[in-house]
Design a protein around this motif. Structure first.
Motif, PDB file in Angstrom:
ATOM      1  N   PRO A   1     -10.937  44.766  -7.037  1.00  0.00           N
ATOM      2  CA  PRO A   1     -10.007  43.876  -6.346  1.00  0.00           C
ATOM      3  C   PRO A   1     -10.042  44.042  -4.838  1.00  0.00           C
ATOM      4  CG  PRO A   1      -8.950  44.903  -8.246  1.00  0.00           C
ATOM      5  CD  PRO A   1     -10.271  45.577  -8.076  1.00  0.00           C
ATOM      6  N   LEU A   2      -9.945  42.937  -4.127  1.00  0.00           N
ATOM      7  CA  LEU A   2      -9.922  42.930  -2.670  1.00  0.00           C
ATOM      8  C   LEU A   2      -8.632  43.552  -2.160  1.00  0.00           C
ATOM      9  CD1 LEU A   2     -11.058  39.243  -2.369  1.00  0.00           C
ATOM     10  CD2 LEU A   2     -12.401  41.159  -1.503  1.00  0.00           C
ATOM     11  N   THR A   3      -8.739  44.357  -1.115  1.00  0.00           N
ATOM     12  CA  THR A   3      -7.546  44.871  -0.472  1.00  0.00           C
ATOM     13  C   THR A   3      -7.040  43.863   0.552  1.00  0.00           C
ATOM     14  OG1 THR A   3      -6.591  46.872   0.516  1.00  0.00           O
ATOM     15  CG2 THR A   3      -8.631  46.058   1.474  1.00  0.00           C
ATOM     16  N   ASN A   4      -5.786  44.040   0.992  1.00  0.00           N
ATOM     17  CA  ASN A   4      -5.169  43.215   2.030  1.00  0.00           C
ATOM     18  C   ASN A   4      -5.324  41.728   1.732  1.00  0.00           C
ATOM     19  OD1 ASN A   4      -3.923  42.290   4.348  1.00  0.00           O
ATOM     20  ND2 ASN A   4      -5.668  42.729   5.690  1.00  0.00           N
ATOM     21  N   LEU A   5      -4.870  41.314   0.577  1.00  0.00           N
ATOM     22  CA  LEU A   5      -4.951  39.902   0.232  1.00  0.00           C
ATOM     23  C   LEU A   5      -4.187  39.011   1.216  1.00  0.00           C
ATOM     24  CD1 LEU A   5      -6.499  38.715  -2.205  1.00  0.00           C
ATOM     25  CD2 LEU A   5      -4.261  38.150  -3.158  1.00  0.00           C
ATOM     26  N   PRO A   6      -2.988  39.427   1.715  1.00  0.00           N
ATOM     27  CA  PRO A   6      -2.280  38.563   2.660  1.00  0.00           C
ATOM     28  C   PRO A   6      -3.066  38.263   3.932  1.00  0.00           C
ATOM     29  CG  PRO A   6      -0.780  40.216   1.783  1.00  0.00           C
ATOM     30  CD  PRO A   6      -2.166  40.601   1.339  1.00  0.00           C
ATOM     31  N   GLY A   7      -4.012  39.127   4.312  1.00  0.00           N
ATOM     32  CA  GLY A   7      -4.778  38.914   5.534  1.00  0.00           C
ATOM     33  C   GLY A   7      -6.011  38.069   5.352  1.00  0.00           C
ATOM     34  N   ARG A   8      -6.225  37.516   4.168  1.00  0.00           N
ATOM     35  CA  ARG A   8      -7.489  36.821   3.870  1.00  0.00           C
ATOM     36  C   ARG A   8      -7.303  35.300   3.807  1.00  0.00           C
ATOM     37  NH1 ARG A   8     -11.456  40.395   2.141  1.00  0.00           N
ATOM     38  NH2 ARG A   8     -10.692  42.514   1.776  1.00  0.00           N
ATOM     39  N   GLU A   9      -8.449  34.618   3.805  1.00  0.00           N
ATOM     40  CA  GLU A   9      -8.467  33.164   3.659  1.00  0.00           C
ATOM     41  C   GLU A   9      -8.282  32.845   2.186  1.00  0.00           C
ATOM     42  OE1 GLU A   9     -11.339  29.347   4.750  1.00  0.00           O
ATOM     43  OE2 GLU A   9     -11.899  31.366   5.356  1.00  0.00           O
ATOM     44  N   ARG A  10      -7.138  32.270   1.846  1.00  0.00           N
ATOM     45  CA  ARG A  10      -6.825  32.093   0.431  1.00  0.00           C
ATOM     46  C   ARG A  10      -5.972  30.842   0.241  1.00  0.00           C
ATOM     47  NH1 ARG A  10      -1.627  35.224  -0.768  1.00  0.00           N
ATOM     48  NH2 ARG A  10      -0.798  35.652   1.309  1.00  0.00           N
ATOM     49  N   ARG A  11      -5.951  30.360  -0.967  1.00  0.00           N
ATOM     50  CA  ARG A  11      -5.111  29.242  -1.363  1.00  0.00           C
ATOM     51  C   ARG A  11      -4.361  29.642  -2.625  1.00  0.00           C
ATOM     52  NH1 ARG A  11      -5.216  23.716  -0.751  1.00  0.00           N
ATOM     53  NH2 ARG A  11      -5.733  24.294   1.385  1.00  0.00           N
ATOM     54  N   SER A  12      -3.055  29.527  -2.562  1.00  0.00           N
ATOM     55  CA  SER A  12      -2.229  29.939  -3.686  1.00  0.00           C
ATOM     56  C   SER A  12      -2.389  28.983  -4.862  1.00  0.00           C
ATOM     57  CB  SER A  12      -0.757  29.990  -3.254  1.00  0.00           C
ATOM     58  OG  SER A  12       0.072  30.257  -4.366  1.00  0.00           O
ATOM     59  N   LEU A  13      -2.464  29.546  -6.046  1.00  0.00           N
ATOM     60  CA  LEU A  13      -2.405  28.774  -7.282  1.00  0.00           C
ATOM     61  C   LEU A  13      -1.042  28.917  -7.954  1.00  0.00           C
ATOM     62  CD1 LEU A  13      -5.916  29.292  -8.939  1.00  0.00           C
ATOM     63  CD2 LEU A  13      -5.099  27.385  -7.554  1.00  0.00           C
ATOM     64  N   ASN A  14      -0.067  29.466  -7.222  1.00  0.00           N
ATOM     65  CA  ASN A  14       1.280  29.578  -7.771  1.00  0.00           C
ATOM     66  C   ASN A  14       1.864  28.192  -8.035  1.00  0.00           C
ATOM     67  OD1 ASN A  14       1.045  32.326  -7.432  1.00  0.00           O
ATOM     68  ND2 ASN A  14       2.393  32.442  -5.653  1.00  0.00           N
ATOM     69  N   GLY A  15       2.867  28.150  -8.881  1.00  0.00           N
ATOM     70  CA  GLY A  15       3.535  26.889  -9.181  1.00  0.00           C
ATOM     71  C   GLY A  15       3.555  26.626 -10.662  1.00  0.00           C
ATOM     72  N   LYS A  16       3.580  25.363 -11.030  1.00  0.00           N
ATOM     73  CA  LYS A  16       3.620  24.975 -12.434  1.00  0.00           C
ATOM     74  C   LYS A  16       2.229  25.068 -13.055  1.00  0.00           C
ATOM     75  CE  LYS A  16       8.004  23.707 -12.451  1.00  0.00           C
ATOM     76  NZ  LYS A  16       9.024  24.431 -13.247  1.00  0.00           N
ATOM     77  N   TRP A  17       2.129  25.814 -14.144  1.00  0.00           N
ATOM     78  CA  TRP A  17       0.918  25.854 -14.956  1.00  0.00           C
ATOM     79  C   TRP A  17       1.249  25.271 -16.330  1.00  0.00           C
ATOM     80  CZ3 TRP A  17      -3.578  29.577 -14.405  1.00  0.00           C
ATOM     81  CH2 TRP A  17      -3.716  30.035 -13.085  1.00  0.00           C
ATOM     82  N   GLN A  18       0.319  24.524 -16.900  1.00  0.00           N
ATOM     83  CA  GLN A  18       0.493  24.084 -18.285  1.00  0.00           C
ATOM     84  C   GLN A  18       0.336  25.288 -19.204  1.00  0.00           C
ATOM     85  OE1 GLN A  18      -2.543  21.094 -17.357  1.00  0.00           O
ATOM     86  NE2 GLN A  18      -1.329  19.684 -18.616  1.00  0.00           N
ATOM     87  N   ALA A  19       1.061  25.273 -20.327  1.00  0.00           N
ATOM     88  CA  ALA A  19       1.099  26.467 -21.179  1.00  0.00           C
ATOM     89  C   ALA A  19       1.149  26.084 -22.651  1.00  0.00           C
ATOM     90  CB  ALA A  19       2.307  27.332 -20.821  1.00  0.00           C
ATOM     91  N   LEU A  20       0.509  26.919 -23.453  1.00  0.00           N
ATOM     92  CA  LEU A  20       0.542  26.820 -24.910  1.00  0.00           C
ATOM     93  C   LEU A  20       0.905  28.178 -25.488  1.00  0.00           C
ATOM     94  CD1 LEU A  20      -2.772  24.863 -25.668  1.00  0.00           C
ATOM     95  CD2 LEU A  20      -0.456  24.018 -26.081  1.00  0.00           C
ATOM     96  N   VAL A  21       1.776  28.191 -26.469  1.00  0.00           N
ATOM     97  CA  VAL A  21       2.137  29.435 -27.147  1.00  0.00           C
ATOM     98  C   VAL A  21       1.185  29.653 -28.313  1.00  0.00           C
ATOM     99  CG1 VAL A  21       3.946  30.659 -28.392  1.00  0.00           C
ATOM    100  CG2 VAL A  21       4.535  29.185 -26.475  1.00  0.00           C
ATOM    101  N   ASP A  22       0.674  30.864 -28.399  1.00  0.00           N
ATOM    102  CA  ASP A  22      -0.306  31.231 -29.436  1.00  0.00           C
ATOM    103  C   ASP A  22       0.064  32.629 -29.927  1.00  0.00           C
ATOM    104  OD1 ASP A  22      -2.569  31.465 -31.023  1.00  0.00           O
ATOM    105  OD2 ASP A  22      -3.914  31.890 -29.346  1.00  0.00           O
ATOM    106  N   GLY A  23       1.217  32.737 -30.597  1.00  0.00           N
ATOM    107  CA  GLY A  23       1.809  34.039 -30.894  1.00  0.00           C
ATOM    108  C   GLY A  23       0.914  35.000 -31.628  1.00  0.00           C
ATOM    109  N   TYR A  24      -0.018  34.492 -32.410  1.00  0.00           N
ATOM    110  CA  TYR A  24      -0.890  35.365 -33.198  1.00  0.00           C
ATOM    111  C   TYR A  24      -2.318  35.428 -32.657  1.00  0.00           C
ATOM    112  CZ  TYR A  24       3.010  35.233 -36.411  1.00  0.00           C
ATOM    113  OH  TYR A  24       4.268  35.345 -36.950  1.00  0.00           O
ATOM    114  N   ALA A  25      -2.521  34.940 -31.449  1.00  0.00           N
ATOM    115  CA  ALA A  25      -3.818  35.009 -30.760  1.00  0.00           C
ATOM    116  C   ALA A  25      -4.928  34.328 -31.550  1.00  0.00           C
ATOM    117  CB  ALA A  25      -4.188  36.459 -30.446  1.00  0.00           C
ATOM    118  N   ASP A  26      -4.591  33.243 -32.251  1.00  0.00           N
ATOM    119  CA  ASP A  26      -5.631  32.512 -32.982  1.00  0.00           C
ATOM    120  C   ASP A  26      -6.633  31.856 -32.051  1.00  0.00           C
ATOM    121  OD1 ASP A  26      -4.657  33.066 -35.527  1.00  0.00           O
ATOM    122  OD2 ASP A  26      -3.277  31.366 -35.510  1.00  0.00           O
TER     123      ASP A  26
END
Length: 625
Positions: A56-81
């Motif tokens: 993993p890269l150190t000092n992530l806040p100091g780098r050129e980056r674009r956040s993927l935070n926010g709404k993600w689509q999701a599916l529940v797969d309780g038994y890992a099928d």
């Protein structure tokens, strides 16, 4: 940076989760067995070696980056099928013909917020210990990046507990461990137009996991920390260590690690405020050792001085704020910048408002509560906390003990366990080695002595010193033994540590062996921290101060008064940390007064002050003079 995170359409319908109708069944859902070869990163070799793009890269806040935070689509797969070939959720297929049918679909699924735990975002997921799939789309101009020689990574702050990551139906890799960062390189794998990133997260507790099945906090699952797309040059600054040498208050013995196809580059480090500018040449392994001296204003809780530091190569420049300070032991004395130090501490979990804390605002609220108590020290229980909190502690002047989740019930003899221990330690240290606030790396909490455990943790202590010789190594043990009228600490692991932590609950889990005023502790030549002591009380419940079973505030307050009378008799005591700052969720706490919470907090889960808060506040005001 040519990256665009697409929003999810608003016409989504509620996911049918019939398998979640019975929460207790899902709490025991069986997933899959992680394989050692699926780990993202192995333990770092302390000797300089060729850098790996998976580190993993150190000092992530100091780098050129674009956040993927926010709404993600999701599916529940309780038994890992969906992780196998039968359901194959990872292929992200959409029916295009009349005869096609797939038993899942992201396009009309629910959404979950990232970062955030999945358990508290939807009521039907509250007790889920199983799998949830996340999907996010983004666009990226790969042709332009290729012309510029740029590389692309997807970086995860953490995912609890195991994550499998896929891009456009191709598996990038897996990561095990719920509290440390990991990344995968996307260079050459992104395509023009829309790219689909899928993450399968499983928070099932495992006998061979870290922690294992026996832990006393809520097992929040999901993408609990930030997710970012990060661009770097072809050869990039992967990591660096810029801290004072253990034997100096002026000299930095550091290094910069490059990764890429052309590692032999000139590295420059500047601290403009001090007039520091040093250069070094990286070798074929990408490692550039550095040594320089400067008249640092030393960082401390009363003066948390930070310097703007610039680390650069001909291709890249990073900046961040770093404090410089020394932490050391001399006999049983604990020294900060060469001066005696007493740690006025408190423990807390990464939890606020009954959910996993994940934002900078959450971290600010937690640390402000510690400051209001009069603390200069926080033990981060029982795992690495969010990087936001570490950086805020640097600015606010709070000393930290940070530990990996080596908790009760770890199977130290399990195949591959040492590699997991080493990897989690390396990921924690790699992220936070430049944080002045961190003075102790904790390697275990309440583990029982035995050949396998003793060997594993002794090796882990050695690994910690190789990775970071500038900090102290410790572990928290079960409360002291009692031998012929004397309280003793006899765990064989003591020899491997710099500082010894004791979790001691006289008057709660065990009776007092003697009256507090008669307690005599046997010296063992090292500083002692009482890393936990406490008793449960429900806020607003009042009664006698001598009846533990009443769950009242008066008993808890008197419990602490007795404890403090004992602590005053320990000449080599160098700090104490009540357990715990705030009531936190724990499904194993079944008493009606607990209602699923560990009630040892000085505050309720709503941050209401119990009587014991004032007892500790007044004590810290006295010893802090």
């Amino acid at each position: 940076m040519a990256i665009r995170a697409d929003s999810v359409g608003s016409h989504l319908r509620r996911l049918a989760v019939a398998l979640l109708a019975c929460a207790p069944l899902l709490a025991n859902a069986q997933g899959y067995a992680p394989r050692p070869q699926d780990r993202v990163s192995e333990a770092q070799n302390p000797a300089p070696v060729a850098a790996s793009a998976s580190t993993p890269l150190t000092n992530l806040p100091g780098r050129e980056r674009r956040s993927l935070n926010g709404k993600w689509q999701a599916l529940v797969d309780g038994y890992a099928d969906g992780i196998g070939e039968w359901k194959a959720v990872w292929k992200d297929r959409t029916a295009t013909g009349k005869t096609q049918f797939f038993e899942y679909g992201f396009d009309d699924s629910v959404t979950l917020d990232v970062p955030g735990d999945f358990n508290t975002q939807r009521p039907e997921l509250n007790w889920l210990e199983g799998s949830v799939w996340y999907r996010k789309t983004f666009e990226y101009d790969a042709a332009a990046a290729r012309r510029k020689g740029r590389r692309l990574f997807v970086h995860f702050g953490a995912a609890n507990y195991r994550a499998d990551v896929f891009l456009n139906g191709e598996k990038l890799g897996s990561h095990e461990g719920g509290f440390t960062p990991f990344q995968f390189e996307l260079t050459g794998r992104v395509k023009p137009g829309e790219n689909r990133l899928l993450v399968h997260v499983n928070n099932e507790r495992r006998k061979d996991g870290i922690p294992a099945k026996g832990f006393d906090w809520f097992n929040y699952g999901g993408l609990t920390r930030d997710v970012d797309l990060v661009e770097t040059p072809g050869t990039y600054i992967q990591d660096y260590s810029l801290q004072l040498a253990p034997d100096s208050l002026r000299r930095v013995d550091g290094w910069v690690q490059l990764a890429g196809t052309a590692p032999r580059q000139t590295v420059r480090v500047r601290i403009p405020e001090l007039g520091v500018e040093v250069r070094a040449e990286a070798g074929a392994d990408g490692r550039a050792p550095l040594r320089f001296e400067a008249p640092f204003a030393l960082w401390s809780p009363t003066q948390p001085k930070l310097y703007r530091v610039e680390v650069s190569t001909p291709e890249e420049s990073l900046q961040e704020d770093i404090g410089f300070r020394s932490i050391a032991v001399r006999g049983d004395a604990l020294l900060l910048n060469g001066e005696p130090l007493f740690l006025r501490g408190v423990n807390f979990h990464e939890e606020i408002d009954g959910r996993r804390a994940h934002s900078e605002a959450d971290a600010q609220r937690l640390l402000e509560q510690a400051k209001q108590l009069g603390a200069n020290f926080v033990r981060l229980a029982h795992y690495p906390h969010n990087e936001h909190l570490l950086r805020l502690a640097d600015r606010m002047g709070l000393l930290l003990w940070q530990e990996i989740p080596v908790y009760q019930g770890i199977d130290f003899a399990a195949a591959g366990m040492q590699a997991k221990l080493d990897a989690m330690l390396a990921e924690m240290i790699g992220r936070d080695r430049n944080r002045a606030a961190v003075i102790v790396w904790g390697i275990a909490n309440e583990t029982s002595p035995g050949p396998a455990r003793n060997a594993a943790l002794s090796a882990l202590a050695q690994q910690a010193r190789r990775l970071d010789p500038s900090r102290l190594i410790s572990a928290a043990f079960y409360g002291p033994g009692f031998d012929g009228g004397t309280l003793t600490v006899s765990d064989p692991l003591v020899a491997a540590l710099d500082v010894v932590g004791i979790n001691e609950y006289f008057g709660w889990y065990t009776p007092w062996p003697v009256e507090p005023e008669q307690a005599v502790w046997k010296p063992f030549g090292k500083p002692l921290l009482i890393t936990e002591f406490g008793a449960e009380a429900r806020y607003g419940h009042h009664g006698a101060d001598d009846v533990a079973s009443a769950w009242n505030e008066e008993f808890q307050a008197e419990f602490y008064r007795k404890q403090l009378r004992m602590l005053a008799r320990i000449p080599f005591l160098r700090g104490a940390a009540p357990w715990v700052m705030m009531d936190f969720r724990s499904p194993v706490r079944m008493h009606p007064f607990q209602s699923g919470y560990n009630r040892k907090g000085l505050l309720s889960e709503r941050r209401e002050r119990k009587l014991a808060w004032q007892v500790i506040h007044d004590y810290y005001a006295e010893v802090g003079r």
